[in-house]
Design a protein around this motif. Structure first.
Motif, mmCIF file in Angstrom:
data_model
loop_
_atom_site.group_PDB
_atom_site.id
_atom_site.type_symbol
_atom_site.label_atom_id
_atom_site.label_comp_id
_atom_site.label_asym_id
_atom_site.label_seq_id
_atom_site.Cartn_x
_atom_site.Cartn_y
_atom_site.Cartn_z
ATOM 1 N N HIS A 646 0.816 -1.213 0.000
ATOM 2 C CA HIS A 646 0.000 0.000 0.000
ATOM 3 C C HIS A 646 0.849 1.261 0.000
ATOM 4 O O HIS A 646 0.448 2.263 -0.575
ATOM 5 C CB HIS A 646 -0.911 0.019 1.235
ATOM 6 C CG HIS A 646 -1.946 -1.040 1.242
ATOM 7 N ND1 HIS A 646 -2.663 -1.374 2.361
ATOM 8 C CD2 HIS A 646 -2.390 -1.862 0.263
ATOM 9 C CE1 HIS A 646 -3.512 -2.346 2.068
ATOM 10 N NE2 HIS A 646 -3.358 -2.670 0.801
ATOM 11 N N GLU A 670 -1.291 2.618 -2.782
ATOM 12 C CA GLU A 670 -2.036 3.843 -2.485
ATOM 13 C C GLU A 670 -1.118 5.050 -2.320
ATOM 14 O O GLU A 670 -1.538 6.175 -2.583
ATOM 15 C CB GLU A 670 -2.845 3.658 -1.197
ATOM 16 C CG GLU A 670 -3.869 2.538 -1.282
ATOM 17 C CD GLU A 670 -4.619 2.354 0.023
ATOM 18 O OE1 GLU A 670 -4.411 3.158 0.953
ATOM 19 O OE2 GLU A 670 -5.404 1.392 0.131
ATOM 20 N N TYR A 692 -6.109 2.626 -6.943
ATOM 21 C CA TYR A 692 -6.188 3.091 -5.553
ATOM 22 C C TYR A 692 -5.108 4.118 -5.217
ATOM 23 O O TYR A 692 -5.049 4.580 -4.079
ATOM 24 C CB TYR A 692 -6.059 1.900 -4.593
ATOM 25 C CG TYR A 692 -7.138 0.874 -4.766
ATOM 26 C CD1 TYR A 692 -8.448 1.129 -4.352
ATOM 27 C CD2 TYR A 692 -6.860 -0.360 -5.354
ATOM 28 C CE1 TYR A 692 -9.444 0.188 -4.520
ATOM 29 C CE2 TYR A 692 -7.855 -1.304 -5.524
ATOM 30 C CZ TYR A 692 -9.141 -1.032 -5.106
ATOM 31 O OH TYR A 692 -10.132 -1.958 -5.274
ATOM 32 N N THR A 694 -3.401 7.139 -4.263
ATOM 33 C CA THR A 694 -3.912 8.373 -3.681
ATOM 34 C C THR A 694 -2.872 9.478 -3.678
ATOM 35 O O THR A 694 -3.197 10.644 -3.883
ATOM 36 C CB THR A 694 -4.382 8.107 -2.235
ATOM 37 O OG1 THR A 694 -5.336 7.048 -2.242
ATOM 38 C CG2 THR A 694 -5.004 9.336 -1.626
ATOM 39 N N ASN A 980 -10.730 5.973 0.092
ATOM 40 C CA ASN A 980 -10.284 4.621 -0.219
ATOM 41 C C ASN A 980 -10.485 3.738 1.009
ATOM 42 O O ASN A 980 -11.513 3.741 1.642
ATOM 43 C CB ASN A 980 -8.824 4.614 -0.690
ATOM 44 C CG ASN A 980 -8.688 5.272 -2.052
ATOM 45 O OD1 ASN A 980 -9.671 5.449 -2.758
ATOM 46 N ND2 ASN A 980 -7.488 5.658 -2.401
#
Length: 1001
Positions: A646, A670, A692, A694, A980
């Protein structure tokens, strides 16, 4: 004499008939053939599946159902003793799978039918209707957790209406869905009705033509809306009414609380409002009142004193305000009182502390104040007291710490001062005193509390020296936190074998420790160890990584460690390792690859060098890899293949080469920060496919070329921070990106912090020894605000930024930029942009800083920019802008520096006056209604809370950029937004230093 002879004759005749009947019964069954046949057909129509773990049954009842035997002797079958008819059928938890056959309706004499907890037993509408019509004596019908999903709610009304014999009807969890009629069900003899846990709609049914003898009614978890019907007050025999977990609105009818037999009322988890009806004096038989988890407001009624038989009293999670009335002296039978999570003020009334039968008292999460009177000696039966999260002050009464039955004491987050007196409550299991102003030594008597499982004394002013050996006497200790007591010293004796056989969670952070026990045998079950923000130095103890097989999370950040010992064997238990902000140097040992279970690895802010081991990017479980602010060199790892990754933060190293295309395999990525390195490459277009992603930071590298406008359907749909500043990108601005930044188009109304989805198991401070999760790692980044570089250890999800500054972009600024309504900051400075500033920029009403300086923009400054009411920083300097500067709103606050280098501009704040030909178009919104920035109470209030000491740093940040809306949203009480899968679920915020939160360079 004749009478005796006559009696004997009758007796002989009776014996003869009895013997004849007994002899005949050996050949004739009591069960009727048609009913036996119906039962066998019923059995043949279904299968027996595995029993539920919730069932007490150990063998199938229907195994005894065999042709040629008396059905009245079958398990689960009850026959009438004289007529032989089947009157009862109990197959609860039988594991039946299949459809109910129509033959069950042949059991016309049934009085009781129990088929509950057979999840795969399916009812047809015709079968149920035929059964109810034929079984005219049916009194009990239990169909809980059978499948009635195919039956329409209006059919239920037709099926059961006028069922004159039904006394008990249980349809809980039967899969019913749809809207019920308001006049649902007409059951003249009903006493118990359970419709709970179904997906019903509309308003609660009136039940107006059902029996007034109704005693128990459960409509919980049904999605009902609207008010509670007044007609419920007609059921004068009602003892239990459960309406929880619906969408009910309005107030509780006052007439409900006049019912003479009501003992249980649960209207929790609704949207009820108004005041609690002031009519309790008529309900002398109340035993239990639970109106928790609503939105009921107003003052607590003083007529509570009339409820002298009340046993259970709950008004938790509502909106009650004012003082708690001093009316409890006559309520001598009260055992449980729940007033938590309201807005109650004032002192705890003295009458509440005199209740001798009280077992549980919860007044937490209010605004109660004042000191606690030393009158707790009457609480001989009290097991649970929760007064946490209030404004209570003074010392903790010794009588409270000596109650004989006390198990759980929660006084967290108050203003208690003074010393902790000797503790003699030997039954005590949980002791939470965190977040107060307690001082002095930890009482040695704590080592005598053999039942203690949880101790939290963190965030106080404790001092002195406490021998760590005293804690090892507590063989049931599961969780211990002494963090944020910088004046408290712990004494570790080298010749003592500590034994914490049950300890799972140990937090000794922020304590100025210089030593720690050096034996793995000390902590055989330890799962979470936090020694961060201390003065530990040298090598990381070998046993911490090698010998504690249970250790899952180890936090050694903010110390003075210089090296890590080699990890010689494979470790498949450690999930999180944080050694950030230390003095680690040299190469990262390849043996770290032996920790195959890692989810979070944080080695940021050290002096590590060498090449990043390839194994770190191929760990199947790794969610966070943070190596920022080190001296790693060489190429980026080339074998990224982890779907669970992530966060990848390699900011501020000396990495070079190209972007590894294998990063596109990390579909769950992310947060990607590769800024401040020496990477030479084109823009990695393939990153656009990461749905995803971000945060993307590629600033301060050697990137170059044109950013192509590729036709990708969903390009960066989740991106909210896009920073590619200080590179050598050229060509037009990437219009395709700006068009497809969907997450930036939606206006932001809530805020929380970006964080990784890895959590630490920890004990919840609101339940009895129940494990919950607390966050382990927050994403961090460096951004430029108002021309100043700021490092943020927590990133608000409302911080929506685009920074394309210091490149070679050219051409016009796209109009679609004005569609990114969530933007907080936009920096396009030091490029070669030209043309007009788009009027659409006036739509960015959330914008707080805008830097278009050092470009070649021409024309007037759009008057629409005066719509930007939150704009605190504006730099339009060194362009070719002309005409009068717009006036009004925030534009009246900007200095000359915002416009310097634009020789043809005029008007306030410049000294150059405008002639008639230089006036720009009139401002679209020229009135002044925005208060100017003042350094007030908010920056100080930000820092208030248990263990949270960053308020001064945030206050400086507020002062720096001018009362940013995104920061106020986080700390100012507005709701929170989920972005998310990143969510903040913190109950107790770990403290952070100001240098961690705001680092200026």
């Amino acid at each position: 004499m004749k009478q005796n002879q006559s009696f004997m004759s009758w007796l002989l005749l009776f014996l003869h008939l009895f013997l004849f009947t007994s002899s005949s019964s050996s050949f004739n069954f009591l069960c009727h053939d048609d009913e036996s046949s119906a039962l066998l057909q019923f059995k043949s129509s279904f299968n027996i599946t595995t029993y539920s773990i919730y069932c007490d049954e150990t063998a199938s009842k229907t195994a005894t159902w065999k042709n040629g035997t008396d059905c009245c002797l079958w398990h689960g079958v009850t026959c009438h003793t004289i007529s032989g008819h089947v009157v009862g059928l109990n197959l609860i938890c039988e594991g039946i799978k299949g459809e109910v056959p129509i033959q069950i309706s042949h059991l016309s004499k049934l009085e009781s039918l129990h088929l509950s907890q057979n999840d795969e037993l399916v009812w047809k509408e015709t079968t149920l209707k035929r059964l109810v019509q034929n079984a005219t004596n049916l009194k009990e019908l239990f169909l809980e957790q059978t499948d009635m999903s195919s039956i329409r709610p209006d059919s239920i009304d037709l099926i059961f209406n006028q069922s004159s014999s039904l006394v008990t009807l249980n349809l809980q969890k039967t899969g019913l869905s749809g809207k019920l009629k308001k006049s649902f069900l007409c059951l003249p003899n009903i006493q118990e009705l359970d419709m709970s846990w179904n997906n019903l709609e509309g308003q609660l049914p009136e039940l107006s033509c059902s029996s007034t003898s109704l005693r128990i009614s459960d409509f919980s978890d049904c999605q009902f809306n609207g008010p509670i019907p007044q007609s419920f007050s007609n059921f004068t025999h009602l003892t239990s009414l459960i309406l929880s977990r619906n969408n009910l609105i309005g107030s509780i009818p006052s007439s409900l609380l006049t019912l003479p037999h009501l003992t249980y009322l649960d209207a929790s988890y609704n949207a009820l409002s108004g005041q609690i009806p002031n009519v309790f004096r008529k309900s002398n038989r109340f035993q239990k009142l639970d109106l928790s988890y609503n939105k009921i407001g107003g003052l607590l009624p003083t007529s509570l004193s009339n409820l002298q038989k009340l046993i259970f009293f709950s008004l938790s999670n509502n909106s009650f305000s004012g003082k708690i009335p001093n009316v409890f002296s006559g309520m001598t039978k009260l055992k449980e009182v729940y007033l938590d999570s309201n807005k109650l003020e004032g002192q705890i009334p003295s009458s509440l502390i005199t209740l001798t039968q009280l077992v549980r008292l919860d007044c937490s999460y209010n605004k109660l104040e004042g000191s606690l009177l030393n009158k707790f000696s009457k609480f001989q039966k009290l097991t649970d007291m929760r007064l946490n999260n209030n404004l209570l002050n003074g010392t903790i009464p010794p009588s409270l710490l000596s109650l004989p039955s006390l198990k759980n004491l929660y006084l967290t987050n108050n203003r208690f001062t003074g010393h902790i007196s000797a503790i003699s409550s030997y039954s005590l299991k949980e002791l939470y005193l965190c977040g107060n102003k307690l001082e002095g030594n930890i009482p040695k008597s704590i080592s005598n509390l053999a039942n203690l499982s949880d101790i939290d004394l963190s965030s106080n002013n404790l001092s002195g020296v406490f021998n760590f050996q005293h804690f090892s006497n507590l063989q049931n200790l599961v969780s211990l936190s002494l963090s944020h007591n910088s004046q408290l010293s712990l004494k570790f004796e080298s010749n003592v074998n500590y034994n914490f056989s049950q300890l799972l969670d140990l937090d000794l952070s922020f304590m100025s420790l210089t030593e720690f026990p050096k034996s793995s045998r000390t902590f055989s079950k330890l799962g979470y160890l936090d020694l961060s923000n201390n003065k530990l130095s040298g090598r990381v103890p070998n046993w911490l990584l090698e010998s504690v097989d249970s250790l899952a999370f180890l936090n050694l950040s903010q110390n003075f460690f210089t090296s890590i010992n080699l990890i010689s064997r494979e470790n498949d238990q450690l999930l999180g390792l944080d050694l950030s902000y230390n003095l680690l140097d040299g190469d990262l040992p390849v043996s770290i690859c032996n920790i195959t279970s890692l989810q979070v690895l944080n080695l940021a802010h050290n002096k590590l060098t060498g090449i990043i081991p390839q194994c770190l990017t191929s760990f199947g479980s790794l969610q966070v890899l943070d190596l920022q602010m080190n001296r790693f060199y060489g190429s980026l790892p080339s074998n990224f293949s982890n779907d669970f990754l992530h966060t990848l933060n390699l900011n501020d190293n000396q990495l070079e080469g190209h972007f590894p295309k294998s990063l596109s395999r990390c579909e769950g990525l992310e947060f990607l920060n590769l800024g401040s390195n020496k990477i030479q490459d084109n823009f990695p277009d393939w990153l656009q496919t990461l749905q995803y992603l971000t945060v993307l930071v590629l600033r301060d590298n050697m990137l170059h070329g044109i950013i192509a406008n590729l036709e990708i359907k969903h390009s960066f749909p989740s991106l909210i921070i896009f920073d590619i500043s200080n590179n050598n990108f050229s060509g037009p601005l990437p219009k395709a990106f700006l068009t497809k930044f969907e997450a930036m188009k939606n206006d932001v109304t809530e805020s929380e912090y970006m964080m990784n989805s890895a959590y630490i198991p920890t004990l919840n401070d609101n339940t009895d020894s129940q494990f919950v999760e607390k966050p382990w790692y927050y994403d961090s980044m460096t951004t430029v605000t108002k021309g100043i570089k700021i490092t943020m250890v927590k990133i608000p999800t409302v911080l929506v930024i685009i920074d394309l500054s210091r490149n070679k972009f050219e051409g016009e600024m796209p109009n679609v930029t004005g569609e990114l309504h969530a933007l907080i900051g936009l920096n396009l400075s030091h490029n070669r942009l030209s043309g007009l500033i788009p009027q659409s920029m006036g739509n960015l009403t959330n914008l707080e800083w805008l830097d278009l300086s050092s470009n070649m923009f021409t024309g007037h400054i759009p008057a629409e920019l005066t719509n930007l009411g939150f704009l605190a920083f504006l730099n339009l300097s060194n362009n070719h802008l002309v005409g009068e500067i717009p006036q009004g709103e925030q534009f009246n606050t900007f200095s000359n520096d915002s416009y310097k280098g634009n020789l043809a501009l005029c008007g306030f704040p410049l000294s150059k006056k405008c002639g008639p030909e230089q006036h720009s178009p009139a401002s679209a919104n020229n009135f002044w209604n925005e208060e100017k920035f003042e350094f007030g109470w908010k920056p100080v209030a930000i820092g208030y809370g248990c263990g949270f000491v960053i308020g001064i740093g945030l206050g400086y940040f507020v002062f720096l950029i001018g009362k940013p809306r995104w920061l106020v949203m986080i700390f100012g009480g507005q709701p929170k937004r989920r972005v998310n899968r990143r969510r903040t679920r913190v109950r107790r915020t770990n403290g952070l230093t100001m240098n961690q939160m705001v680092q200026m360079s």
